[in-house]
Design a protein around this motif. Structure first.
Motif, PDB file in Angstrom:
ATOM      1  N   SER A   9       0.802  -1.238   0.000  1.00 28.37           N
ATOM      2  CA  SER A   9       0.000   0.000   0.000  1.00 28.37           C
ATOM      3  C   SER A   9       0.829   1.280   0.000  1.00 28.37           C
ATOM      4  O   SER A   9       0.312   2.351   0.294  1.00 28.37           O
ATOM      5  CB  SER A   9      -0.964   0.033   1.192  1.00 28.37           C
ATOM      6  OG  SER A   9      -1.852  -1.051   1.127  1.00 28.37           O
ATOM      7  N   SER A  10       2.125   1.184  -0.318  1.00 31.64           N
ATOM      8  CA  SER A  10       2.912   2.421  -0.351  1.00 31.64           C
ATOM      9  C   SER A  10       3.726   2.585  -1.628  1.00 31.64           C
ATOM     10  O   SER A  10       4.034   3.698  -2.001  1.00 31.64           O
ATOM     11  CB  SER A  10       3.839   2.503   0.871  1.00 31.64           C
ATOM     12  OG  SER A  10       4.769   1.438   0.848  1.00 31.64           O
ATOM     13  N   GLY A  11       4.075   1.497  -2.285  1.00 34.08           N
ATOM     14  CA  GLY A  11       4.890   1.589  -3.496  1.00 34.08           C
ATOM     15  C   GLY A  11       4.051   1.762  -4.743  1.00 34.08           C
ATOM     16  O   GLY A  11       2.856   2.068  -4.699  1.00 34.08           O
ATOM     17  N   GLU A  12       4.698   1.543  -5.876  1.00 35.28           N
ATOM     18  CA  GLU A  12       4.101   1.727  -7.192  1.00 35.28           C
ATOM     19  C   GLU A  12       3.002   0.695  -7.468  1.00 35.28           C
ATOM     20  O   GLU A  12       3.129  -0.476  -7.133  1.00 35.28           O
ATOM     21  CB  GLU A  12       5.210   1.611  -8.249  1.00 35.28           C
ATOM     22  CG  GLU A  12       4.753   1.760  -9.665  1.00 35.28           C
ATOM     23  CD  GLU A  12       5.901   1.552 -10.644  1.00 35.28           C
ATOM     24  OE1 GLU A  12       5.622   1.082 -11.758  1.00 35.28           O
ATOM     25  OE2 GLU A  12       7.048   1.845 -10.300  1.00 35.28           O
ATOM     26  N   TYR A  13       1.909   1.148  -8.101  1.00 38.65           N
ATOM     27  CA  TYR A  13       0.787   0.286  -8.489  1.00 38.65           C
ATOM     28  C   TYR A  13       1.149  -0.493  -9.736  1.00 38.65           C
ATOM     29  O   TYR A  13       1.796   0.074 -10.626  1.00 38.65           O
ATOM     30  CB  TYR A  13      -0.451   1.153  -8.745  1.00 38.65           C
ATOM     31  CG  TYR A  13      -1.669   0.389  -9.206  1.00 38.65           C
ATOM     32  CD1 TYR A  13      -2.486  -0.245  -8.289  1.00 38.65           C
ATOM     33  CD2 TYR A  13      -1.967   0.279 -10.558  1.00 38.65           C
ATOM     34  CE1 TYR A  13      -3.604  -0.959  -8.709  1.00 38.65           C
ATOM     35  CE2 TYR A  13      -3.076  -0.436 -10.983  1.00 38.65           C
ATOM     36  CZ  TYR A  13      -3.893  -1.048 -10.055  1.00 38.65           C
ATOM     37  OH  TYR A  13      -4.993  -1.765 -10.462  1.00 38.65           O
TER      38      TYR A  13
END
Length: 196
Positions: A9-13
């Motif tokens: 839930s914090s890095g690149e999608y």
């Protein structure tokens, strides 16, 4: 709201590099009758298993992008002439709303300019594999047939989950009975039982 990595839930999608490198990949494969080459990406376990279940049974379609991002990093489509997806029967298609195999094949076709061979069909309605015993899955008749022409070409069949291998073997047999010179390769997103 900005989309982020579906794991942390914090890095690149849809998956960041850190989470990607922490995934477990299948390092070897097994032989299946009528399949010339089989690649299994990940074991049917942990986070990928949870995401696949959520995708197939809870209609969380965002996970298609997660699995496709991994496929793009792990697979080479250079020698593939045609793509084939595993068709659903009518009831399953209506119940689930999507076919994971078909969705992945559409993305590969679009990004790598490989045509989809819409020749594999399924007749009748069958009990879903997840409701069957191992014995029932291994002896299931998938009722596949070919409608159209199978060329002397390299086909890539994409499936979401491998358990017994019966589905892919039946697909390979159906294709090779139509044209034994056609090469049938398979890509499976998750293989049940960990190391397959």
């Amino acid at each position: 709201m900005k989309k982020t990595c579906l794991i942390c839930s914090s890095g690149e999608y849809p998956i960041c590099e850190k989470c990607y490198h922490e995934l477990e990949f299948v390092k070897y494969s097994r032989k299946l009758t009528y399949i010339d080459d089989l690649k299994i990406l990940m074991p049917y376990a942990k986070i990928p298993k949870k995401f696949m279940i959520d995708l197939k049974f809870n209609h969380n379609y965002g996970y298609i992008e997660f699995f496709y991002a991994i496929i793009q990093k792990e697979c080479d489509f250079k020698n593939i002439d045609y793509l084939i997806y595993i068709p659903d029967d009518i009831l399953r298609r209506m119940k689930r709303g999507t076919n994971v195999s078909h969705e992945i094949v559409k993305r590969i076709s679009n990004d790598y300019h490989i045509p989809i061979a819409k020749v594999l069909k399924r007749k009748g309605i069958s009990k879903p594999s997840h409701e069957m015993t191992g014995y029932e899955r291994a002896n299931k008749n998938h009722n596949f047939y070919i409608k159209g022409e199978i060329e002397n070409a390299n086909y890539l069949v994409v499936d979401d989950i491998l358990t017994t291998g019966k589905t892919l073997s039946d697909v390979g047999k159906t294709i090779k009975m139509t044209n034994e010179k056609g090469r049938v390769n398979a890509l499976v997103i998750l293989g049940e039982g960990g190391a397959v």
